[in-house]
Design an enzyme around this catalytic site. Structure first.
Site, PDB file in Angstrom:
ATOM      1  N   HIS A   1       0.840  -1.202   0.000  1.00  0.00           N
ATOM      2  CA  HIS A   1       0.000   0.000   0.000  1.00  0.00           C
ATOM      3  C   HIS A   1       0.877   1.255   0.000  1.00  0.00           C
ATOM      4  CE1 HIS A   1      -2.986  -2.687   2.376  1.00  0.00           C
ATOM      5  NE2 HIS A   1      -3.500  -2.531   1.167  1.00  0.00           N
TER       6      HIS A   1
ATOM      7  N   LYS B   1     -18.005  -5.807   6.484  1.00  0.00           N
ATOM      8  CA  LYS B   1     -16.735  -6.522   6.429  1.00  0.00           C
ATOM      9  C   LYS B   1     -16.093  -6.530   7.802  1.00  0.00           C
ATOM     10  CE  LYS B   1     -12.544  -6.814   3.672  1.00  0.00           C
ATOM     11  NZ  LYS B   1     -11.812  -6.305   2.513  1.00  0.00           N
TER      12      LYS B   1
HETATM   13  O1  PNS Z   1      -8.714  -2.889   0.252  1.00  0.00           O
HETATM   14  P1  PNS Z   1      -9.951  -3.455  -0.375  1.00  0.00           P
HETATM   15  O2  PNS Z   1     -10.774  -4.190   0.645  1.00  0.00           O
HETATM   16  O3  PNS Z   1      -9.653  -4.274  -1.594  1.00  0.00           O
HETATM   17  O4  PNS Z   1     -10.802  -2.171  -0.867  1.00  0.00           O
HETATM   18  C1  PNS Z   1     -12.065  -2.339  -1.455  1.00  0.00           C
HETATM   19  C2  PNS Z   1     -12.774  -0.987  -1.540  1.00  0.00           C
HETATM   20  C3  PNS Z   1     -12.818  -0.322  -0.179  1.00  0.00           C
HETATM   21  C4  PNS Z   1     -12.017  -0.079  -2.485  1.00  0.00           C
HETATM   22  C5  PNS Z   1     -14.200  -1.227  -2.094  1.00  0.00           C
HETATM   23  O5  PNS Z   1     -14.812  -2.228  -1.354  1.00  0.00           O
HETATM   24  C6  PNS Z   1     -15.034   0.037  -2.041  1.00  0.00           C
HETATM   25  O6  PNS Z   1     -14.811   0.954  -2.801  1.00  0.00           O
HETATM   26  N1  PNS Z   1     -15.982   0.067  -1.093  1.00  0.00           N
HETATM   27  C7  PNS Z   1     -16.796   1.212  -0.860  1.00  0.00           C
HETATM   28  C8  PNS Z   1     -18.241   0.942  -1.302  1.00  0.00           C
HETATM   29  C9  PNS Z   1     -18.307   1.069  -2.794  1.00  0.00           C
HETATM   30  O7  PNS Z   1     -17.976   2.082  -3.369  1.00  0.00           O
HETATM   31  N2  PNS Z   1     -18.768  -0.022  -3.418  1.00  0.00           N
HETATM   32  C10 PNS Z   1     -18.896  -0.089  -4.848  1.00  0.00           C
HETATM   33  C11 PNS Z   1     -17.562  -0.410  -5.473  1.00  0.00           C
HETATM   34  S1  PNS Z   1     -17.763  -0.715  -7.144  1.00  0.00           S
END
Ligand code: PNS
Length: 172
Positions: free
Chosen positions: A17, A41
């Site tokens: 990261h 989550k």
């Molecule tokens: O580190 P991660 O868990 O791979 O991150 C995933 C993340 C946080 C980027 C994704 O789950 C997200 O954007 N969640 C927020 C809700 C959202 O926007 N959902 C639609 C995504 S297409």
């Protein structure tokens, strides 16, 4: 001025990261790390703790901003006046889900673009889950996460650790 948000779970933040954050800082004028506060989550650390661990992992003097957010990543981007969502890619296996997310985000908010940055070879195998697993089984995580993250992980995952002690009470 081009601003970018880098959303993620960061449970916890690791060198992969940090590599992405550093590269994003070379491209964009302003970088905001968005730590997702997601009740769906289950995370080892709370959103506040994860955001604090991100701050503690950044190099001294870093101008990168860290916030925690709930809701959509595109809403975070809009609220931060950022036209870009940054996501890190480790291997081709990441591409499927990342491509899906990028397209969904584009549908939700066409003004926000997704930019993928690759992590360096040294970090390509890293994931927060793997690091937690290694730590929980007593393996060394040195060099994979910042020292304060290693302390927080060991406190929370080390067998026999007093569960009443929060990661931050001991990490400080
Ligand atoms: O580190 P991660 O868990 O791979 O991150 C995933 C993340 C946080 C980027 C994704 O789950 C997200 O954007 N969640 C927020 C809700 C959202 O926007 N959902 C639609 C995504 S297409």
């Amino acid at each position: 001025m081009t601003a970018a948000v880098y959303p993620g779970s960061f449970d916890p933040i690791h060198q992969g990261h940090l590599d992405v954050i550093e590269r994003a800082g070379q491209i964009f004028d302003r970088v905001v790390v968005g730590v997702l506060d997601n009740s769906l989550k289950e995370c080892l650390f709370s959103a506040e703790e994860r955001a604090q661990l991100v701050r503690e992992s950044l190099p001294a003097g870093s101008t990168v901003e860290v916030v925690h957010f709930s809701g959509l990543a595109v809403s975070l981007a809009v609220s931060q006046q950022a036209g870009v969502i940054v996501r890190g890619l480790r291997a081709v296996s990441d591409l499927d889900s990342e491509f899906q997310m990028a397209l969904m985000n584009r549908r939700l908010e066409p003004r926000v673009h997704t930019v993928f940055l690759t992590t360096g070879f040294a970090n390509v195998y890293l994931s927060s889950s793997l690091i937690k697993d290694v730590c929980a089984h007593g393996g060394s995580i040195e060099g994979l996460v910042a020292p304060s993250v290693a302390v927080a992980l060991r406190r929370r995952l080390a067998p026999g650790a007093d569960p009443s002690l929060g990661a931050f009470e001991e990490a400080g």
